[in-house]
Design a protein around this motif. Structure first.
Motif, PDB file in Angstrom:
ATOM      1  N   VAL A 134       4.935   2.765   9.666  1.00 53.44           N
ATOM      2  CA  VAL A 134       4.557   3.990  10.166  1.00 53.44           C
ATOM      3  C   VAL A 134       5.870   5.374   9.569  1.00 53.44           C
ATOM      4  CG1 VAL A 134       3.749   5.295  12.240  1.00 53.44           C
ATOM      5  CG2 VAL A 134       3.334   2.664  11.917  1.00 53.44           C
ATOM      6  N   VAL A 135       6.184   5.151  10.237  1.00 56.76           N
ATOM      7  CA  VAL A 135       7.481   6.675   9.380  1.00 56.76           C
ATOM      8  C   VAL A 135       7.959   6.351   7.914  1.00 56.76           C
ATOM      9  CG1 VAL A 135      10.025   7.336   9.946  1.00 56.76           C
ATOM     10  CG2 VAL A 135       8.645   5.975  12.375  1.00 56.76           C
ATOM     11  N   HIS A 136       8.572   6.182   6.934  1.00 56.68           N
ATOM     12  CA  HIS A 136       8.431   5.750   6.207  1.00 56.68           C
ATOM     13  C   HIS A 136       7.217   5.705   4.536  1.00 56.68           C
ATOM     14  CE1 HIS A 136      12.719   5.609   7.498  1.00 56.68           C
ATOM     15  NE2 HIS A 136      12.497   4.548   8.277  1.00 56.68           N
ATOM     16  N   VAL A 137       6.274   4.689   5.410  1.00 54.36           N
ATOM     17  CA  VAL A 137       5.191   5.109   4.448  1.00 54.36           C
ATOM     18  C   VAL A 137       4.926   5.700   4.047  1.00 54.36           C
ATOM     19  CG1 VAL A 137       3.250   3.462   3.768  1.00 54.36           C
ATOM     20  CG2 VAL A 137       5.377   2.341   4.310  1.00 54.36           C
ATOM     21  N   GLU A 138       3.743   6.257   3.187  1.00 46.65           N
ATOM     22  CA  GLU A 138       3.212   7.662   2.101  1.00 46.65           C
ATOM     23  C   GLU A 138       1.686   7.723   3.017  1.00 46.65           C
ATOM     24  OE1 GLU A 138       4.091  10.488   3.716  1.00 46.65           O
ATOM     25  OE2 GLU A 138       6.404  10.240   4.612  1.00 46.65           O
ATOM     26  N   SER A 139       1.822   6.183   1.629  1.00 45.54           N
ATOM     27  CA  SER A 139       0.361   5.897   1.299  1.00 45.54           C
ATOM     28  C   SER A 139      -0.659   5.108   1.991  1.00 45.54           C
ATOM     29  CB  SER A 139       0.246   4.766  -0.002  1.00 45.54           C
ATOM     30  OG  SER A 139      -0.749   4.750  -0.075  1.00 45.54           O
ATOM     31  N   PRO A 140      -1.438   5.384   2.554  1.00 42.78           N
ATOM     32  CA  PRO A 140      -2.255   5.374   3.235  1.00 42.78           C
ATOM     33  C   PRO A 140      -2.953   3.600   3.147  1.00 42.78           C
ATOM     34  CG  PRO A 140      -2.952   7.594   3.801  1.00 42.78           C
ATOM     35  CD  PRO A 140      -2.431   6.887   2.617  1.00 42.78           C
ATOM     36  N   VAL A 141      -3.076   3.313   2.354  1.00 41.79           N
ATOM     37  CA  VAL A 141      -3.320   2.316   1.671  1.00 41.79           C
ATOM     38  C   VAL A 141      -2.438   0.977   1.920  1.00 41.79           C
ATOM     39  CG1 VAL A 141      -4.433   0.534  -0.337  1.00 41.79           C
ATOM     40  CG2 VAL A 141      -5.565   2.633   0.209  1.00 41.79           C
ATOM     41  N   LEU A 142      -0.634   1.568   1.205  1.00 44.54           N
ATOM     42  CA  LEU A 142       0.090   0.736   0.782  1.00 44.54           C
ATOM     43  C   LEU A 142       0.604   0.579   2.629  1.00 44.54           C
ATOM     44  CD1 LEU A 142       2.109  -0.368   0.342  1.00 44.54           C
ATOM     45  CD2 LEU A 142       3.724   1.422  -0.222  1.00 44.54           C
ATOM     46  N   LEU A 143       0.245   1.744   3.619  1.00 48.41           N
ATOM     47  CA  LEU A 143       0.332   1.539   4.844  1.00 48.41           C
ATOM     48  C   LEU A 143      -0.302   0.200   5.919  1.00 48.41           C
ATOM     49  CD1 LEU A 143       2.584   2.527   7.719  1.00 48.41           C
ATOM     50  CD2 LEU A 143       0.485   4.083   7.985  1.00 48.41           C
ATOM     51  N   GLY A 144      -1.744   0.647   5.604  1.00 45.87           N
ATOM     52  CA  GLY A 144      -3.138  -0.376   6.547  1.00 45.87           C
ATOM     53  C   GLY A 144      -2.334  -1.589   5.303  1.00 45.87           C
ATOM     54  N   ALA A 145      -1.993  -2.048   4.745  1.00 45.00           N
ATOM     55  CA  ALA A 145      -1.854  -3.614   3.555  1.00 45.00           C
ATOM     56  C   ALA A 145      -0.903  -3.780   5.530  1.00 45.00           C
ATOM     57  CB  ALA A 145      -1.236  -3.186   2.736  1.00 45.00           C
ATOM     58  N   LEU A 146       0.963  -3.012   4.917  1.00 45.87           N
ATOM     59  CA  LEU A 146       1.857  -3.233   5.708  1.00 45.87           C
ATOM     60  C   LEU A 146       1.934  -3.263   6.789  1.00 45.87           C
ATOM     61  CD1 LEU A 146       4.784  -0.810   3.713  1.00 45.87           C
ATOM     62  CD2 LEU A 146       4.175  -3.198   3.744  1.00 45.87           C
ATOM     63  N   LEU A 147       1.036  -2.768   7.939  1.00 47.53           N
ATOM     64  CA  LEU A 147       0.411  -3.317   9.410  1.00 47.53           C
ATOM     65  C   LEU A 147      -0.461  -3.855   9.087  1.00 47.53           C
ATOM     66  CD1 LEU A 147      -0.370   0.622  10.433  1.00 47.53           C
ATOM     67  CD2 LEU A 147       1.765  -0.143  10.198  1.00 47.53           C
ATOM     68  N   ILE A 148      -0.929  -4.614   8.721  1.00 43.12           N
ATOM     69  CA  ILE A 148      -1.797  -6.137   8.636  1.00 43.12           C
ATOM     70  C   ILE A 148      -0.318  -7.428   8.913  1.00 43.12           C
ATOM     71  CG2 ILE A 148      -3.226  -7.427   7.305  1.00 43.12           C
ATOM     72  CD1 ILE A 148      -5.391  -5.224   7.034  1.00 43.12           C
ATOM     73  N   LEU A 149      -0.008  -6.882   7.763  1.00 43.90           N
ATOM     74  CA  LEU A 149       0.963  -7.856   7.248  1.00 43.90           C
ATOM     75  C   LEU A 149       2.486  -7.631   8.594  1.00 43.90           C
ATOM     76  CD1 LEU A 149       2.092  -7.615   3.869  1.00 43.90           C
ATOM     77  CD2 LEU A 149       0.402  -9.839   4.900  1.00 43.90           C
ATOM     78  N   THR A 150       2.513  -6.634   9.499  1.00 43.19           N
ATOM     79  CA  THR A 150       3.923  -6.814  10.638  1.00 43.19           C
ATOM     80  C   THR A 150       3.183  -6.646  11.894  1.00 43.19           C
ATOM     81  OG1 THR A 150       4.579  -4.375  10.101  1.00 43.19           O
ATOM     82  CG2 THR A 150       5.113  -5.780   8.289  1.00 43.19           C
TER      83      THR A 150
END
Length: 422
Positions: A308-324
């Protein structure tokens, strides 16, 4: 079990799972609503980060106290259904009452009363589910009930529905509508849920006598190693969860300056992960063991607030949140499944209530208060680092657990027997 009892028991198991899925799902729909509505309430309330933390924390405080009281009361009375019905009706009423409040004190009172009602739901629901579940589906059922339900209704439906209602009709209306599903679900519980499942009754008949459940003093429950470890894990994991879910919407809108629609879409990704890992983690633990599943999936959960802090792209952040965003599947393990496989049935609701209560009190109540003050002092990223630290502590504590998964214990016993024969 009699041959004719299994189909009826299986049908009841599935029906109960559906009803309790809806009940606990709407608990989290109501609990999450405030975080999504906070940006819309600023004009009327102007909530600071500290005040938002207090509102989240007071709900956790009363949730904790109610959970411990209701669990112990249920085991003493031998009744769960009436307590569950009353809790569902009351939390729906108090949630809708939040829309009537015009000041911070009134909103604080409404959230406190709502938490007092909601705290009784999980110990009642999980003890009913354990009683009705096949051993091979115990972890899966408890995960779907606690994790996937909260993820679907609290993590996917809530941000979309609540934000749409707030945009279209105003934030007060978003609170008002929460009373409707509660009334419907209470009716379903009253009509279809049994105090003792067909599987439990059939097992007693097969044994030739009613199963006796002697009272188990709470001090004996608190001496069990797994219960103690789960009590230590609970506040750390609640700090991760409540801090993350409370402050992420504001972090995305205030720090990253994303629109409410983008924030809602990203928060929906948390809901997708919540549903996915809510059933997958406990189901995997049925096969590989509760302990390794808790360690591995919690290690992933540490990365979620950091993304949430370090990822600036909404699409990439959404994908990482699903994984983590794996922690909510782990909640079922330490808060329900491991205790259910550790303590006698006569003390189950008590154990669930105590573990949940300690977690909500120390993590759900104090966690957001500390995170809110830290965010006012050093910025909202402080809340995310506090959440990551809570999950990291869980990883360390999980190594002290004793394995309880029946399939894993049978494999170990078989391997030991084979070695002894050889």
């Amino acid at each position: 079990m009699r041959a004719g009892a299994a189909p009826s028991a299986d049908r009841y198991e599935n029906r109960l799972l559906l009803i309790l899925f809806l009940a606990f799902g709407f608990v989290f729909f109501d609990r999450q609503a405030l975080a999504f509505l906070a940006p819309y309430m600023d004009e009327d309330f102007g909530l600071s980060n500290s005040e938002l933390g207090v509102l989240s924390g007071v709900l956790a405080l009363t949730w904790a106290l109610a959970g411990m009281f209701a669990g112990n009361l249920s085991d003493r009375l031998g009744r769960r259904k009436p307590i569950l019905i009353g809790a569902v009706l009351l939390f729906s009423l108090f949630s809708s009452a939040s829309g009537l409040m015009t000041g911070f004190a009134g909103l604080l009172l409404a959230r406190a009363l709502m938490g007092a009602a909601e705290g009784a739901v999980l110990p009642m629901a999980q003890s009913l589910m354990v009683d009705a579940s096949r051993e091979s589906r115990r972890g899966l059922n408890m995960g779907v009930l606690q994790g996937s339900s909260a993820g679907l209704l609290g993590g996917i439906v809530a941000p979309v529905a609540v934000v749409w209602l707030a945009e279209t009709f105003g934030w007060r209306t978003a609170f008002f509508v929460t009373i409707v599903p509660g009334i419907v679900i209470a009716g379903l519980i009253a009509k279809f849920v049994l105090e003792r499942s067909p599987r439990s009754v059939a097992a007693e008949q097969a044994a030739g006598a009613p199963a006796k459940r002697p009272k188990v003093p709470i001090r004996d429950v608190l001496r069990m190693r797994n219960v103690v470890i789960c009590m230590l894990i609970a506040p750390c994991y609640l700090t991760w969860f409540v801090t993350l879910i409370t402050f992420t919407p504001k972090y995305l809108t205030d720090e990253k300056h994303w629109s409410p629609g983008t924030m809602s879409a990203v928060m929906t990704c948390l809901g997708v992960a919540w549903v996915l890992w809510g059933f997958a983690t406990p189901a995997i633990s049925d096969r590989i063991g509760r302990r390794p599943a808790l360690i591995g999936f919690t290690a992933l959960a540490v990365c979620c607030p950091l993304a949430v802090v370090h990822v600036e792209s909404p699409v990439l952040l959404g994908a990482l949140l699903i994984l983590t965003y794996t922690g909510l599947g782990c909640f079922t393990l330490f808060m329900a499944t491991i205790p259910a496989e550790t303590v006698p049935k006569a003390a189950l609701a008590t154990a669930l209530g105590v573990i949940m209560g300690v977690g909500e009190l120390a993590g759900g109540f104090l966690g957001p208060l500390v995170a809110g003050r830290a965010s006012d002092a050093w910025g909202l990223q402080a809340a995310m680092f506090i959440a990551a630290g809570g999950a990291a502590l869980v990883v360390a504590l999980s190594f002290a657990l004793r394995e309880t998964a029946p399939a894993v214990l049978r494999r170990r016993a078989g391997a030991e027997t084979a070695e002894a024969v050889a």
